[in-house]
Design a protein around this motif. Structure first.
Motif, PDB file in Angstrom:
ATOM      1  N   ARG A   1       0.838  -1.207   0.000  1.00 32.06           N
ATOM      2  CA  ARG A   1       0.000   0.000   0.000  1.00 32.06           C
ATOM      3  C   ARG A   1       0.875   1.261   0.000  1.00 32.06           C
ATOM      4  N   ALA A   2       1.968   1.227   0.769  1.00 32.36           N
ATOM      5  CA  ALA A   2       2.869   2.385   0.824  1.00 32.36           C
ATOM      6  C   ALA A   2       3.550   2.615  -0.524  1.00 32.36           C
ATOM      7  N   ILE A   3       3.925   1.539  -1.198  1.00 35.16           N
ATOM      8  CA  ILE A   3       4.545   1.672  -2.527  1.00 35.16           C
ATOM      9  C   ILE A   3       3.557   2.265  -3.508  1.00 35.16           C
ATOM     10  N   PHE A   4       2.303   1.797  -3.478  1.00 38.45           N
ATOM     11  CA  PHE A   4       1.297   2.318  -4.398  1.00 38.45           C
ATOM     12  C   PHE A   4       1.023   3.804  -4.154  1.00 38.45           C
ATOM     13  N   ALA A   5       1.019   4.218  -2.881  1.00 42.75           N
ATOM     14  CA  ALA A   5       0.790   5.634  -2.569  1.00 42.75           C
ATOM     15  C   ALA A   5       1.918   6.495  -3.127  1.00 42.75           C
ATOM     16  N   GLU A   6       3.164   6.043  -2.943  1.00 40.93           N
ATOM     17  CA  GLU A   6       4.308   6.800  -3.456  1.00 40.93           C
ATOM     18  C   GLU A   6       4.341   6.754  -4.980  1.00 40.93           C
ATOM     19  N   TYR A   7       3.955   5.638  -5.554  1.00 38.79           N
ATOM     20  CA  TYR A   7       3.888   5.498  -7.013  1.00 38.79           C
ATOM     21  C   TYR A   7       2.931   6.532  -7.596  1.00 38.79           C
ATOM     22  N   THR A   8       1.775   6.683  -6.977  1.00 33.86           N
ATOM     23  CA  THR A   8       0.791   7.666  -7.434  1.00 33.86           C
ATOM     24  C   THR A   8       1.346   9.084  -7.294  1.00 33.86           C
ATOM     25  N   ARG A   9       2.000   9.366  -6.166  1.00 34.94           N
ATOM     26  CA  ARG A   9       2.535  10.704  -5.939  1.00 34.94           C
ATOM     27  C   ARG A   9       3.591  11.052  -6.982  1.00 34.94           C
ATOM     28  N   ARG A  10       4.490  10.120  -7.267  1.00 34.49           N
ATOM     29  CA  ARG A  10       5.568  10.411  -8.221  1.00 34.49           C
ATOM     30  C   ARG A  10       5.019  10.597  -9.633  1.00 34.49           C
ATOM     31  N   LYS A  11       4.032   9.837 -10.015  1.00 37.86           N
ATOM     32  CA  LYS A  11       3.436  10.018 -11.342  1.00 37.86           C
ATOM     33  C   LYS A  11       2.876  11.426 -11.485  1.00 37.86           C
ATOM     34  N   ARG A  12       2.176  11.875 -10.460  1.00 42.33           N
ATOM     35  CA  ARG A  12       1.592  13.216 -10.538  1.00 42.33           C
ATOM     36  C   ARG A  12       2.682  14.276 -10.604  1.00 42.33           C
ATOM     37  N   THR A  13       3.751  14.089  -9.816  1.00 40.07           N
ATOM     38  CA  THR A  13       4.861  15.041  -9.820  1.00 40.07           C
ATOM     39  C   THR A  13       5.527  15.109 -11.189  1.00 40.07           C
ATOM     40  N   GLN A  14       5.655  13.950 -11.839  1.00 38.99           N
ATOM     41  CA  GLN A  14       6.375  13.872 -13.109  1.00 38.99           C
ATOM     42  C   GLN A  14       5.467  14.100 -14.320  1.00 38.99           C
ATOM     43  N   ASN A  15       4.166  14.314 -14.091  1.00 41.26           N
ATOM     44  CA  ASN A  15       3.205  14.540 -15.174  1.00 41.26           C
ATOM     45  C   ASN A  15       3.163  13.358 -16.142  1.00 41.26           C
ATOM     46  N   VAL A  16       3.064  12.159 -15.573  1.00 37.47           N
ATOM     47  CA  VAL A  16       2.942  10.957 -16.397  1.00 37.47           C
ATOM     48  C   VAL A  16       1.699  10.183 -15.961  1.00 37.47           C
ATOM     49  N   LEU A  17       1.127   9.474 -16.900  1.00 34.40           N
ATOM     50  CA  LEU A  17       0.007   8.579 -16.638  1.00 34.40           C
ATOM     51  C   LEU A  17       0.397   7.179 -17.088  1.00 34.40           C
ATOM     52  N   ASP A  18      -0.084   6.172 -16.376  1.00 27.47           N
ATOM     53  CA  ASP A  18       0.125   4.807 -16.840  1.00 27.47           C
ATOM     54  C   ASP A  18      -1.142   4.299 -17.533  1.00 27.47           C
ATOM     55  N   TYR A  19      -1.099   3.059 -18.002  1.00 22.32           N
ATOM     56  CA  TYR A  19      -2.240   2.483 -18.706  1.00 22.32           C
ATOM     57  C   TYR A  19      -3.514   2.603 -17.888  1.00 22.32           C
ATOM     58  N   ASP A  20      -3.416   2.246 -16.614  1.00 24.08           N
ATOM     59  CA  ASP A  20      -4.606   2.211 -15.771  1.00 24.08           C
ATOM     60  C   ASP A  20      -5.129   3.614 -15.491  1.00 24.08           C
ATOM     61  N   ASP A  21      -4.219   4.583 -15.378  1.00 24.63           N
ATOM     62  CA  ASP A  21      -4.644   5.975 -15.179  1.00 24.63           C
ATOM     63  C   ASP A  21      -5.518   6.456 -16.326  1.00 24.63           C
ATOM     64  N   LEU A  22      -5.186   6.060 -17.548  1.00 22.79           N
ATOM     65  CA  LEU A  22      -5.958   6.516 -18.704  1.00 22.79           C
ATOM     66  C   LEU A  22      -7.429   6.156 -18.544  1.00 22.79           C
ATOM     67  N   LEU A  23      -7.690   4.931 -18.101  1.00 24.25           N
ATOM     68  CA  LEU A  23      -9.079   4.510 -17.910  1.00 24.25           C
ATOM     69  C   LEU A  23      -9.690   5.147 -16.663  1.00 24.25           C
ATOM     70  N   LEU A  24      -8.902   5.262 -15.597  1.00 19.99           N
ATOM     71  CA  LEU A  24      -9.422   5.887 -14.376  1.00 19.99           C
ATOM     72  C   LEU A  24      -9.827   7.340 -14.626  1.00 19.99           C
ATOM     73  N   TYR A  25      -8.976   8.082 -15.333  1.00 21.18           N
ATOM     74  CA  TYR A  25      -9.292   9.485 -15.624  1.00 21.18           C
ATOM     75  C   TYR A  25     -10.491   9.594 -16.567  1.00 21.18           C
ATOM     76  N   TRP A  26     -10.599   8.653 -17.517  1.00 21.07           N
ATOM     77  CA  TRP A  26     -11.750   8.687 -18.413  1.00 21.07           C
ATOM     78  C   TRP A  26     -13.041   8.459 -17.625  1.00 21.07           C
ATOM     79  N   ARG A  27     -12.989   7.510 -16.698  1.00 18.99           N
ATOM     80  CA  ARG A  27     -14.181   7.282 -15.875  1.00 18.99           C
ATOM     81  C   ARG A  27     -14.482   8.518 -15.029  1.00 18.99           C
TER      82      ARG A  27
END
Length: 682
Positions: A184-210
């Motif tokens: 859970r801690a890794i996933f939280a940091e993973y999400t934070r770093r993606k937002r900081t770096q302005n990147v989306l992963d495959y799953d983010d594309l669908l989550l943001y679309w929803r």
């Protein structure tokens, strides 16, 4: 069926059920399309019909599971109506469509529309960086902790299935249950770093679309499309089903046609849910159901066996495939004394059909799991039968390709931590710790810092003596690519990057010439793009599956046999199909029998294998398997025929028993093996 037709004649190519699907009116429609029933042609004709009926093509959305499928459907539709008009249809994968919509409407979600997309390999690399930061070496030595690929699998399952982490760990990754807090801690940091770096992963594309569907912009997106068409609906996951419901809410028109086959739902391991297609009439009340049963692929005997296998399914939409083509040979169920005899028989049948005029490439050998073909591959090699095996390393997973693309991603997004980490370690004398130190010095992780790429070019970081020459070469390469303020075409950038990579590839990798040719092939692909951003996004969203997809035929031979897992064979068809290892524990896999849902999916997987055959079908059952994993075990054990072939289905086969045990010398007493063979095959 797929030639060029006039507007008045193409509908004459459709059978009554297809015509109903093509010309049906508004509202939700569920098309149950059995294997080989022409669903691609039906969808292409539906697009053409809508355009001819006055629907603006830009208001049609066609969602598929590969860009190739979308291109094929729209190309066929373009032969029926004006190609220029079909070119305006929104066609592509869920992820590619999400990428396009979010760049148009993402600001309402607080998303910068110049985001870059992490492919699945990059997801794993970023997870690994965080894992290393949060779990020092001493901790990993005390207790096993999930590695990067497992972390990505857990994360994607959690997001796409919409299931809490605890539930995913309990049901799909039970050995990771006690590590829930660390994951859970890794996933939280993973999400934070993606937002900081302005990147989306495959799953983010669908989550943001929803998420977009829950905003005012979501209503605008829903109104963009008058008709939504979805291919392979049985392969969608819960998140994709929610997206479709947001696209077709009750307060706008519900013109949604989904096409699929519940009998071919075989991707639960990717979080696909058969419930989406089975419950479609519940999610969209009043939905019209149309069933395509007229099969253009297989002969009657093959369809009889396939129908009988799937008829045992616990829950399904009823259908009974029937053939267009007359006649046909009965499928053969071959009981072999052991795996070696199975391999010999497969080769003999393959060569016999080749002599009868069936090329090797029109034949395939299908199996449940990749290693099931190990012995067969040795026998094929011994008999000089060339083959290509599908399901191996994907093109973009090759190390030299990842190196080249990492350099391009640094140019595109200078805060891309994963790409910097890979690029810097290409330099002699720079390891993980050294790469992290350089990244810290140039401010890769700091939002407040200046542009890291500019800092890297203007202020050379301190490196060991061994890395100095490589560092200057890297800085020179990146400077050359930014010299014209980002206007250098992607192909020209790759040409400069290839020059930088040449000595690295020669020093680090085997077969350097072939690897450099791969990068040249990538340059040719990049030549079709004017934008680096679009090139990287589309390559990540719809990657080629193998080097041969870019480089042409896989073998310098007149012909070659196809070896494939059943999962990789879905959508394919061959004149002759050989299904091996039809034994319980193999089909179904002993790893997928813990509950009834898993067994039902294995049944559907077997059905998919059977329905790939056009003219001839062989199913092989080896009686004995030789295993001595601890050296002191029994030399072999006897298998049971797959549970998916009860006596009622076996009677539809021509049954043969082959091998030395079933063919004693004249006058010799029947051996135990012979008696057992008779029992198994009787």
């Amino acid at each position: 069926m797929f030639g060029t037709y006039s507007a008045a004649s193409w509908k004459e190519t459709l059978n009554p059920a297809q015509l109903e699907a093509v010309t049906c009116g508004d509202g939700p429609v569920l098309v149950i399309a059995g294997a080989g029933t022409g669903k691609t042609w039906t969808l292409a004709c539906r697009v053409a019909h809508l355009i001819q009926s006055g629907v603006p093509p830009e208001r049609i959305l066609l969602l598929t599971f590969s860009r190739r499928a979308a291109r094929e459907m729209l190309a066929r539709a373009g032969r029926l109506v004006d190609r220029e008009r079909t070119g305006k249809v929104w066609g592509g994968t869920f992820h590619a469509t999400a990428n396009r919509l979010l760049r148009l409407h993402g600001r309402g979600l607080g998303l910068s529309t110049d985001f870059t997309v992490l492919d699945q390999a990059d997801m794993a690399d970023l997870m690994d960086l965080i894992r290393s930061d949060q779990h020092p070496t001493r901790d990993k030595r005390e207790r096993r902790f999930p590695k990067k690929d497992t972390l990505v699998a857990i994360y994607s399952r959690m997001v796409n299935a919409g299931e809490p982490l605890s539930g995913v760990l309990e049901h799909a990754f039970p050995w990771c249950r006690d590590d829930g807090d660390g994951i859970r801690a890794i996933f939280a940091e993973y999400t934070r770093r993606k937002r900081t770096q302005n990147v989306l992963d495959y799953d983010d594309l669908l989550l943001y679309w929803r998420a977009l569907g829950e905003t005012s912009a979501g209503a605008d997106v829903a109104r963009m499309f008058e008709h939504v068409l979805v291919d392979e609906y049985q392969d969608t996951n819960p998140l994709q089903a929610q997206i479709l419901q947001s696209l077709r809410p009750p307060n706008v028109n519900r013109n949604l046609m989904v096409v699929g086959d519940d009998a071919q739902a075989i991707y639960a391991f990717r979080a696909a849910s058969i419930r989406n297609i089975l419950d479609f009439p519940i999610h969209f009340p009043g939905a019209r159901r149309i069933t395509l049963e007229q099969n253009y692929r297989s002969t009657r005997p093959i369809l009889d066996v396939s129908n009988a296998v799937i008829a045992q399914a616990r829950e399904r939409f009823p259908k009974d495939l029937w053939p267009v083509r007359p006649g046909g040979a009965r499928p053969v169920l071959l009981t072999c004394v052991d795996e070696n005899e199975q391999s010999a028989q497969v080769c003999e049948q393959i060569l016999e059909h080749r002599e009868q005029g069936v090329p090797l490439r029109h034949q395939s050998v299908l199996f449940r799991t990749g290693h099931h073909s190990d012995l067969l591959e040795l026998e094929l090699t011994r008999r000089n039968i060339p083959f290509v095996k599908y399901g191996g390393l994907k093109f973009l997973e090759s190390a030299h390709i990842k190196d080249a693309l990492a350099l391009m991603r640094v140019l595109e997004n200078s805060r891309d931590e994963v790409s910097w980490f890979r690029v810097l370690q290409l330099l002699d004398g720079i390891g993980p710790a050294g790469a992290r130190a350089i990244m810290h010095a140039i401010g890769v992780r700091s939002v407040a810092a200046d542009d890291p790429l500019r800092t890297f070019l203007e202020t050379p970081p301190r490196v060991p003596d061994a890395a100095r020459e490589g560092l200057e070469s890297l800085r020179s390469t990146l400077a050359d690519c930014t010299l014209v303020d980002g206007s250098l075409p992607p192909a020209a950038e790759l040409a400069r990057i290839r020059k930088f990579c040449e000595p690295l590839v020669e020093a680090r990798y085997s077969s350097p010439r072939a690897r450099l040719q791969d990068i040249e092939q990538l340059e040719q692909v990049a030549g079709g793009y004017s934008s680096r951003s679009r090139f990287l996004s589309e390559l990540a969203l719809d990657p080629p599956s193998a080097t041969s997809d870019l480089a042409g035929p896989p073998l310098l031979d007149e012909d070659y046999l196809i070896l494939s897992t059943v999962h990789s064979a879905k959508g394919g068809e061959w004149d002759v199909v050989h299904v091996i290892h039809a034994a319980d524990g193999m089909i179904p896999s002993d790893m997928s029998t813990s509950n009834q849902d898993e067994i039902e999916e294995e049944r559907r997987l077997f059905y998919v294998a059977l329905t790939r055959a056009r003219d001839n079908l062989y199913v092989y059952f080896p009686l004995r398997f030789y295993r001595r994993p601890r050296g002191m075990d029994d030399a072999y054990h006897y298998a049971q025929l797959t549970r998916f072939l009860p006596e009622s289905v076996q009677s539809l086969f021509e049954q043969r028993a082959v091998g030395t045990a079933s063919s004693p010398e004249p006058g010799a007493p029947a051996s135990v093996d012979t008696l057992l063979t008779q029992l198994w095959s009787g």
